[in-house]
Write a protein that holds these residues in place. Structure first.
Motif, PDB file in Angstrom:
ATOM      1  N   ALA A 183       0.845  -1.195   0.000  1.00  0.00           N
ATOM      2  CA  ALA A 183       0.000   0.000   0.000  1.00  0.00           C
ATOM      3  C   ALA A 183       0.880   1.244   0.000  1.00  0.00           C
ATOM      4  CB  ALA A 183      -0.902  -0.005   1.233  1.00  0.00           C
ATOM      5  N   GLY A 184       0.540   2.171  -0.863  1.00  0.00           N
ATOM      6  CA  GLY A 184       1.330   3.392  -0.984  1.00  0.00           C
ATOM      7  C   GLY A 184       2.417   3.317  -2.038  1.00  0.00           C
ATOM      8  N   ARG A 185       2.688   2.107  -2.537  1.00  0.00           N
ATOM      9  CA  ARG A 185       3.724   1.961  -3.567  1.00  0.00           C
ATOM     10  C   ARG A 185       3.133   1.626  -4.935  1.00  0.00           C
ATOM     11  NH1 ARG A 185       9.068   1.713  -2.048  1.00  0.00           N
ATOM     12  NH2 ARG A 185       9.449   1.656   0.203  1.00  0.00           N
TER      13      ARG A 185
END
Length: 249
Positions: free
Chosen positions: A197-199
């Motif tokens: 998550a976030g990448r």
């Protein structure tokens, strides 16, 4: 400082060769330079050259024409676009993989990565981002390094490509694939990978080159490819050091 640095580098090579003389990556015999293999070991290597299946990189015994696909690629098309491998997984190639993976032979990485770069010219030219197949944290702790990540790092550095070793994660510890049949391998890694998550932005819309050491049934790279595509990767190609030949799975 620059004068000192140059002076130290001038002596570092000869001293290093004296303390750690170059040896063959296969038999350990003395060589004039490293990384390399001796003539006898070289003859035991089976490099994958054209003609081969344009999708699976599976070598053909004779030329069947441009763009010809193997029966395996037609019967069970992979989720990745193309796979390229430097060598057939046998004899010395198999021993090199085992030495890197289980015997901490990180000194083999430059040679193995150089052969992978040669085999993967097409897929390397088309990629935006290099991503290694990850190990689970527990296995990484026991092995101390991820052999696929080291190969991917060397390829990315030499080709001046973006390298994203942390975006793809193995969410659960899976059994070793050794000794498992094709269906068991697929079930073993089903849903095992995800993009952190976030990448997602690292892979979204990009052409990803997924790097692993060996291709056997393809279960691992297929599961990893699905995770990358769920995160928005435009296309995924695969580059490995060695792959099994037809009928050797």
């Amino acid at each position: 400082m620059e004068f000192l640095r140059r002076g130290l580098s001038r002596f570092a090579g000869p001293i290093g060769r004296l303390l750690y003389p170059p040896v063959c990556a296969g038999c350990g015999g003395a060589l004039a330079a490293a990384p390399a293999v001796c003539p006898d070991c070289w003859r035991s290597l089976r490099f994958i050259e054209r003609p081969y299946c344009e999708v699976l990189g599976l070598p053909f015994s004779y030329d069947l024409g441009a763009g010809f696909l193997s029966a395996e690629a037609i019967a069970d098309p992979p989720v990745f676009a193309r796979l390229r491998a430097a060598l057939v997984y046998e004899t010395l190639a198999a021993r090199m993989v085992a030495s890197l993976k289980y015997a901490d032979r990180a000194d083999l990485v430059p040679l193995m990565a150089a052969w992978m770069r040669r085999a993967g010219r097409e897929v390397i030219a088309d990629c935006d981002l290099v991503v290694p197949v990850p190990l689970h944290s527990r296995r990484l702790l026991s092995r101390r390094f991820n052999q696929s990540a080291e190969l991917a790092r060397a390829v990315a550095r030499a080709e001046r490509l973006a390298y994203a070793p942390l975006c793809l994660r193995r969410r659960r510890a899976t059994r070793s694939q050794v000794g498992l049949g094709p269906d068991e391998r697929r079930e073993n890694v089903r849903g095992a990978f995800h993009v952190q998550a976030g990448r997602e932005g690292e892979v979204r819309g990009r052409r990803v080159l997924l790097v692993d050491d060996v291709f056997t049934t393809g279960a691992t790279v297929e599961a990893a490819t699905r995770a990358l595509k769920r995160a928005g990767a435009a296309e995924v190609d695969v580059l490995v050091f060695a792959r099994v030949a037809a009928g050797a799975r």
